[in-house]
Design a protein around this motif. Sequence first.
Motif, PDB file in Angstrom:
ATOM      1  N   VAL A   1      -5.684 -12.985  -6.397  1.00  0.00           N
ATOM      2  CA  VAL A   1      -5.963 -12.265  -7.638  1.00  0.00           C
ATOM      3  C   VAL A   1      -5.696 -13.200  -8.816  1.00  0.00           C
ATOM      4  O   VAL A   1      -4.647 -13.843  -8.862  1.00  0.00           O
ATOM      5  CB  VAL A   1      -5.082 -11.006  -7.754  1.00  0.00           C
ATOM      6  N   MET A   2      -6.620 -13.260  -9.752  1.00  0.00           N
ATOM      7  CA  MET A   2      -6.449 -14.168 -10.892  1.00  0.00           C
ATOM      8  C   MET A   2      -5.839 -13.479 -12.100  1.00  0.00           C
ATOM      9  O   MET A   2      -5.038 -14.058 -12.800  1.00  0.00           O
ATOM     10  CB  MET A   2      -7.790 -14.788 -11.287  1.00  0.00           C
ATOM     11  N   ARG A   3      -6.278 -12.238 -12.357  1.00  0.00           N
ATOM     12  CA  ARG A   3      -5.802 -11.609 -13.597  1.00  0.00           C
ATOM     13  C   ARG A   3      -6.280 -10.166 -13.685  1.00  0.00           C
ATOM     14  O   ARG A   3      -7.204  -9.774 -12.982  1.00  0.00           O
ATOM     15  CB  ARG A   3      -6.323 -12.359 -14.822  1.00  0.00           C
ATOM     16  N   LEU A   4      -5.658  -9.432 -14.599  1.00  0.00           N
ATOM     17  CA  LEU A   4      -6.193  -8.153 -15.052  1.00  0.00           C
ATOM     18  C   LEU A   4      -7.499  -8.447 -15.775  1.00  0.00           C
ATOM     19  O   LEU A   4      -7.502  -9.162 -16.774  1.00  0.00           O
ATOM     20  CB  LEU A   4      -5.195  -7.476 -15.999  1.00  0.00           C
ATOM     21  N   GLY A   5      -8.598  -7.927 -15.220  1.00  0.00           N
ATOM     22  CA  GLY A   5      -9.903  -8.232 -15.800  1.00  0.00           C
ATOM     23  C   GLY A   5     -10.388  -7.173 -16.776  1.00  0.00           C
ATOM     24  O   GLY A   5     -10.930  -7.487 -17.820  1.00  0.00           O
ATOM     25  N   TYR A   6     -10.201  -5.905 -16.375  1.00  0.00           N
ATOM     26  CA  TYR A   6     -10.593  -4.848 -17.311  1.00  0.00           C
ATOM     27  C   TYR A   6      -9.728  -3.614 -17.159  1.00  0.00           C
ATOM     28  O   TYR A   6      -9.158  -3.352 -16.103  1.00  0.00           O
ATOM     29  CB  TYR A   6     -12.070  -4.476 -17.201  1.00  0.00           C
ATOM     30  N   VAL A   7      -9.619  -2.904 -18.252  1.00  0.00           N
ATOM     31  CA  VAL A   7      -8.976  -1.597 -18.314  1.00  0.00           C
ATOM     32  C   VAL A   7     -10.071  -0.607 -18.681  1.00  0.00           C
ATOM     33  O   VAL A   7     -10.760  -0.794 -19.690  1.00  0.00           O
ATOM     34  CB  VAL A   7      -7.871  -1.573 -19.388  1.00  0.00           C
ATOM     35  N   HIS A   8     -10.239   0.407 -17.860  1.00  0.00           N
ATOM     36  CA  HIS A   8     -11.234   1.446 -18.138  1.00  0.00           C
ATOM     37  C   HIS A   8     -10.450   2.725 -18.430  1.00  0.00           C
ATOM     38  O   HIS A   8      -9.748   3.243 -17.569  1.00  0.00           O
ATOM     39  CB  HIS A   8     -12.150   1.594 -16.920  1.00  0.00           C
ATOM     40  N   ALA A   9     -10.552   3.181 -19.660  1.00  0.00           N
ATOM     41  CA  ALA A   9      -9.732   4.323 -20.100  1.00  0.00           C
ATOM     42  C   ALA A   9     -10.605   5.410 -20.706  1.00  0.00           C
ATOM     43  O   ALA A   9     -11.748   5.161 -21.115  1.00  0.00           O
ATOM     44  CB  ALA A   9      -8.699   3.853 -21.123  1.00  0.00           C
ATOM     45  N   ARG A  10     -10.040   6.582 -20.759  1.00  0.00           N
ATOM     46  CA  ARG A  10     -10.733   7.701 -21.401  1.00  0.00           C
ATOM     47  C   ARG A  10     -10.216   7.872 -22.831  1.00  0.00           C
ATOM     48  O   ARG A  10      -9.030   7.691 -23.080  1.00  0.00           O
ATOM     49  CB  ARG A  10     -10.457   9.015 -20.652  1.00  0.00           C
ATOM     50  N   VAL A  11     -11.139   8.262 -23.708  1.00  0.00           N
ATOM     51  CA  VAL A  11     -10.743   8.556 -25.090  1.00  0.00           C
ATOM     52  C   VAL A  11     -11.391   9.865 -25.506  1.00  0.00           C
ATOM     53  O   VAL A  11     -12.483  10.198 -25.051  1.00  0.00           O
ATOM     54  CB  VAL A  11     -11.140   7.436 -26.067  1.00  0.00           C
TER      55      VAL A  11
ATOM     56  N   GLN B   1     -10.347 -14.661  -7.011  1.00  0.00           N
ATOM     57  CA  GLN B   1     -10.989 -15.966  -7.094  1.00  0.00           C
ATOM     58  C   GLN B   1     -12.277 -16.022  -6.279  1.00  0.00           C
ATOM     59  O   GLN B   1     -13.221 -16.693  -6.660  1.00  0.00           O
ATOM     60  CB  GLN B   1      -9.976 -17.021  -6.611  1.00  0.00           C
ATOM     61  N   SER B   2     -12.335 -15.312  -5.145  1.00  0.00           N
ATOM     62  CA  SER B   2     -13.534 -15.394  -4.308  1.00  0.00           C
ATOM     63  C   SER B   2     -13.741 -14.114  -3.510  1.00  0.00           C
ATOM     64  O   SER B   2     -12.785 -13.344  -3.307  1.00  0.00           O
ATOM     65  CB  SER B   2     -13.429 -16.575  -3.347  1.00  0.00           C
ATOM     66  N   PRO B   3     -14.959 -13.886  -3.040  1.00  0.00           N
ATOM     67  CA  PRO B   3     -15.220 -12.736  -2.161  1.00  0.00           C
ATOM     68  C   PRO B   3     -14.351 -12.776  -0.908  1.00  0.00           C
ATOM     69  O   PRO B   3     -13.990 -11.723  -0.369  1.00  0.00           O
ATOM     70  CB  PRO B   3     -16.703 -12.893  -1.819  1.00  0.00           C
ATOM     71  N   ASP B   4     -13.998 -13.973  -0.444  1.00  0.00           N
ATOM     72  CA  ASP B   4     -13.135 -14.063   0.740  1.00  0.00           C
ATOM     73  C   ASP B   4     -11.774 -13.438   0.483  1.00  0.00           C
ATOM     74  O   ASP B   4     -11.180 -12.830   1.382  1.00  0.00           O
ATOM     75  CB  ASP B   4     -12.940 -15.526   1.152  1.00  0.00           C
ATOM     76  N   ASP B   5     -11.270 -13.636  -0.723  1.00  0.00           N
ATOM     77  CA  ASP B   5     -10.003 -12.986  -1.073  1.00  0.00           C
ATOM     78  C   ASP B   5     -10.122 -11.481  -0.894  1.00  0.00           C
ATOM     79  O   ASP B   5      -9.223 -10.835  -0.362  1.00  0.00           O
ATOM     80  CB  ASP B   5      -9.643 -13.250  -2.547  1.00  0.00           C
ATOM     81  N   ILE B   6     -11.223 -10.955  -1.351  1.00  0.00           N
ATOM     82  CA  ILE B   6     -11.394  -9.504  -1.328  1.00  0.00           C
ATOM     83  C   ILE B   6     -11.466  -8.999   0.105  1.00  0.00           C
ATOM     84  O   ILE B   6     -10.873  -7.968   0.453  1.00  0.00           O
ATOM     85  CB  ILE B   6     -12.647  -9.121  -2.147  1.00  0.00           C
ATOM     86  N   ALA B   7     -12.159  -9.752   0.950  1.00  0.00           N
ATOM     87  CA  ALA B   7     -12.225  -9.353   2.362  1.00  0.00           C
ATOM     88  C   ALA B   7     -10.826  -9.354   2.978  1.00  0.00           C
ATOM     89  O   ALA B   7     -10.444  -8.430   3.720  1.00  0.00           O
ATOM     90  CB  ALA B   7     -13.145 -10.312   3.119  1.00  0.00           C
ATOM     91  N   GLU B   8     -10.081 -10.365   2.695  1.00  0.00           N
ATOM     92  CA  GLU B   8      -8.707 -10.444   3.218  1.00  0.00           C
ATOM     93  C   GLU B   8      -7.862  -9.290   2.664  1.00  0.00           C
ATOM     94  O   GLU B   8      -7.115  -8.637   3.405  1.00  0.00           O
ATOM     95  CB  GLU B   8      -8.096 -11.796   2.825  1.00  0.00           C
ATOM     96  N   PHE B   9      -7.984  -9.044   1.373  1.00  0.00           N
ATOM     97  CA  PHE B   9      -7.193  -7.964   0.764  1.00  0.00           C
ATOM     98  C   PHE B   9      -7.593  -6.609   1.362  1.00  0.00           C
ATOM     99  O   PHE B   9      -6.760  -5.727   1.549  1.00  0.00           O
ATOM    100  CB  PHE B   9      -7.389  -7.940  -0.759  1.00  0.00           C
ATOM    101  N   GLU B  10      -8.869  -6.443   1.654  1.00  0.00           N
ATOM    102  CA  GLU B  10      -9.350  -5.185   2.240  1.00  0.00           C
ATOM    103  C   GLU B  10      -8.613  -4.900   3.557  1.00  0.00           C
ATOM    104  O   GLU B  10      -8.135  -3.781   3.786  1.00  0.00           O
ATOM    105  CB  GLU B  10     -10.858  -5.271   2.483  1.00  0.00           C
TER     106      GLU B  10
END
Lengths: 303, 303, 303, 303
Positions: free
Chosen positions: C3-13, C69-78
């Motif tokens: 994981v590199m960073r917090l990329g987005y916050v999606h909030a309700r207003v 950083q990569s789709p491979d990270d996501i597969a591993e995290f899954e």
Amino acid sequence: MGVMRLGYVHARVTDLAAARSHYGDTLGMRLVHEESDRLYYKAWDEYDHHSVVLESGGVGLVKLGYKCQSPDDIAEFENRIQRFGCITERMSKGENLAVGDGLRVVLPSDHVLELYADIEHVGTETGTLNPDPFPRHLVGVGVPRIDHALITCEEPEVLERFFAECLDFHASERVVTQLDDGELLGSWMFCTNTPHDIAFIKGPNGKLHHFAYYLTDWNEILRAGDLFAMDDVSVDVGPTRHGITRGQTIYFFDPSGNRNEVFSGGYITYPDFPTITWTADQLAKGIFYVSRELNDRFTTVLT
Amino acid sequence: MGVMRLGYVHARVTDLAAARSHYGDTLGMRLVHEESDRLYYKAWDEYDHHSVVLESGGVGLVKLGYKCQSPDDIAEFENRIQRFGCITERMSKGENLAVGDGLRVVLPSDHVLELYADIEHVGTETGTLNPDPFPRHLVGVGVPRIDHALITCEEPEVLERFFAECLDFHASERVVTQLDDGELLGSWMFCTNTPHDIAFIKGPNGKLHHFAYYLTDWNEILRAGDLFAMDDVSVDVGPTRHGITRGQTIYFFDPSGNRNEVFSGGYITYPDFPTITWTADQLAKGIFYVSRELNDRFTTVLT
Amino acid sequence: MGVMRLGYVHARVTDLAAARSHYGDTLGMRLVHEESDRLYYKAWDEYDHHSVVLESGGVGLVKLGYKCQSPDDIAEFENRIQRFGCITERMSKGENLAVGDGLRVVLPSDHVLELYADIEHVGTETGTLNPDPFPRHLVGVGVPRIDHALITCEEPEVLERFFAECLDFHASERVVTQLDDGELLGSWMFCTNTPHDIAFIKGPNGKLHHFAYYLTDWNEILRAGDLFAMDDVSVDVGPTRHGITRGQTIYFFDPSGNRNEVFSGGYITYPDFPTITWTADQLAKGIFYVSRELNDRFTTVLT
Amino acid sequence: MGVMRLGYVHARVTDLAAARSHYGDTLGMRLVHEESDRLYYKAWDEYDHHSVVLESGGVGLVKLGYKCQSPDDIAEFENRIQRFGCITERMSKGENLAVGDGLRVVLPSDHVLELYADIEHVGTETGTLNPDPFPRHLVGVGVPRIDHALITCEEPEVLERFFAECLDFHASERVVTQLDDGELLGSWMFCTNTPHDIAFIKGPNGKLHHFAYYLTDWNEILRAGDLFAMDDVSVDVGPTRHGITRGQTIYFFDPSGNRNEVFSGGYITYPDFPTITWTADQLAKGIFYVSRELNDRFTTVLT
């Protein structure tokens, strides 16, 4: 009572259009009036009509205006100045745009000084009713006010005596060649509680070393430096610390070659403040405390 | 000529040992003299013998000392003050340790004010020969100097008139209940070029709200706050911005409950400065600009 | 990798128009895309398409996106996440505007987390060729980037284990009820070299305490506070210092009541950094170091 | 996983006593161990045993140590480095005081690099239980940690490839002679989220340009400069802004002539960060943003 502050700097510039970009867009002063051959600027935290006048043609200082508390001060100063042996003339309301009656003096250093007690009141950009600490949309550096000028003269000890005896200024700091019987090389003098409202160093008569704007703090000094780089302003020295005044500084040039300064910090002064002495061997440290080096440009480029 | 500055604050403390730790170790003032029932402190950038006197027994203000430029000022002020209708008495050299002859006044607000032109000169910790901008090994906050005091009074308009008419102070800012015919709730007054050398707000006569130390900038304010946490100093409010004066601040308490402030920034003032007006509905913003909230403690705890 | 960073916050207003004024004019984010029911913003120093999504209707968090950083990270995290026992679903390019394929996870705390490795590249406002240190004409606070989010959960120790075991986060600081066998009350975790990329404190599941913007330094924090006062933004606490992270902060609310933070400073972290422990009796100092006081609002208002 | 940070700088000094004064009294590092011919220092916010080793005799770099997350990283790096064609040797626990097993590499630039995953843990001076943000009584500048080193090499593109391919570093910024097919003159590379953990510019192989300490902010940079003046430390350039990294800086020399830097600020980096390009015609602005001037000393004095 007495002299309150440096009220205006009237300088010559070779190119009004370039000056407009520098003083207006980069420094963020507001153009309050313009004529074919001159521009009148004020800074956002100043109440009076203008603090910088730029006149087309050449470089250097036309005159400095110092605002006094009352016309009585000016009458008293006129007497003292004439006794000191300087040439004075009364100036009338309107000779300077927006400025009232006053006194024009040729200093022993050949610089022209104007004393006045009245100038049109324009007001700051934050106003006097529940004001914010700064206006929302400043441009460029957004200088709040002018602060002081440093001029050169052949006989600093005469000029120091003039400002002390005629105008009740005090010396905050002095540079001498040596401690005992040393020659005076420069003097920083105040009529406010700041370290200097005028300063002079040994050099040719009639010349301007720089005039300065006050900024809030050291962070604002760097931000000014960043903007100077973005706007391709010629920087002389800084950001750094002064030993003399303890202030923080960048020296830079307007497009015509007149040196400006942004200055922050500096200690508080009072009339009973003992004068600080710098010896010439420590002068570089006194001027640029961190590097302890003077560049040639700083000591030789005058307008 | 005239009043130069707040020279000393003489306050009562319940516990001298705790006060010593607070004013000496945390604030970093230097103990210049001690007696069985009192401590004399100076800050590192002050020339005079002391600026804070702490007397054992109780809390609150014993008196404030303001230093004048000359004995002639004091004679003139004595006349004006007697005409104003206040009680004065001459004080002699030695009545206050290290302080010369002067005048003691009971203000319309029951506070005691001392005016003097002479106090023993001790010197700052950086000296007057090629000085460094600060001493190398300060302790704690390392406050450079005291700055102002804020007191409470039943009739602010009377006290404002006293300081203006008798001592040539000017109001930089005023708080009124409303714009037209509003009652005066507070006044910030200056005799220097700072936003306030004394201030008063409506409240009981004779009480101290706080006295303040000047710090260089906003970074020093946070560093002070950090040290307050380390030393378990009770913090009232801050760090934050004042709307009034534009300064930056932390209010905190000495171990006896007297409120102190560390203050930085603030604009420059001159005698021709128009007074800024705050209306009561914007008072919270005027006091604590960022939060726009006053806590109960701030408005009710006095000593 | 990872994981590199917090990329987005999606909030309700509750009110998109008010949100536009807050996030656009006061915070100075740039509106990169808008739809009838949502706004997409990016900050000037971010390269990716957006970092804040505001959706009309209610308050609180819709989801957080963390860029890997990569789709491979996501597969591993899954794999790891499914073993941990959380519900995951694959998300496809286009489900989120400008965002590529990824993984959607319901955390043990009921918050929704999205992991992705691809998002449309827009670029910063200073560019990648001989860039200036900041863009010339920022609006309002001019926040450079988002930094972290703090969420509440019923079982902090489970969420901490999730982020450590599934996503390789490390705890920089933890708050426990007591030193021996204490219960975990909060954890600050990082995947970068900052003190926190996510944090959680004990409270109801699924709630947002705040999300934060990074500012350069303590001076920028005050300037933000000044602008909040000018724009009538509701300020919760600050400016002040955090004990936890050592950062400098102001907490404030968007017009819908979602808490935001501007944050500066904070130490550097590394994976071998030992976790700092705060005991509950020192929690107030850990959160607000200078005052050592927690207000009710800070601990109870969540969205 | 991978390289975590610059762990130690091992340099030669001509005079250990003078070095002790500089690194101990002026910079405020703590002497953790000494031998007849060398001194081991750590900074107050570092956990590991030491970060600077000074060895008597000559000047310049003996070696740089980079700490890796695990022994497995080192084994992987060994393979890559050997494939890259560099000479490596295994180093054993105890070859370097307090440092565990590791790998010693001769870089293509003839510099010696050591990789290790284990070093004696000493702890910071604020500890890990309810810590204060800084220790109460720091000496001198009180540097919290080392940050990066800049070395010179004949072939920057080879060294850049080495750090990218063998050690997973990324280039944050590069200087090229021109945009199309330009030659690489320098590269700033990171393994953390800072703008540089190592940097190199074209020059002789095996030489040190400087190693740097991190300071909190621009105010600390000036305070460092003030202390350098008080302690008569030779200052090369600054305080000023870097265009490259956006950081704030002073370059100065230790008594033996090794260049040090105090550095603050700088943006955050991530592995997906596009590399910023500077063209040689803007190099002076990239290095010293405010003045846009390089002095000869800066580009020629190496140790």
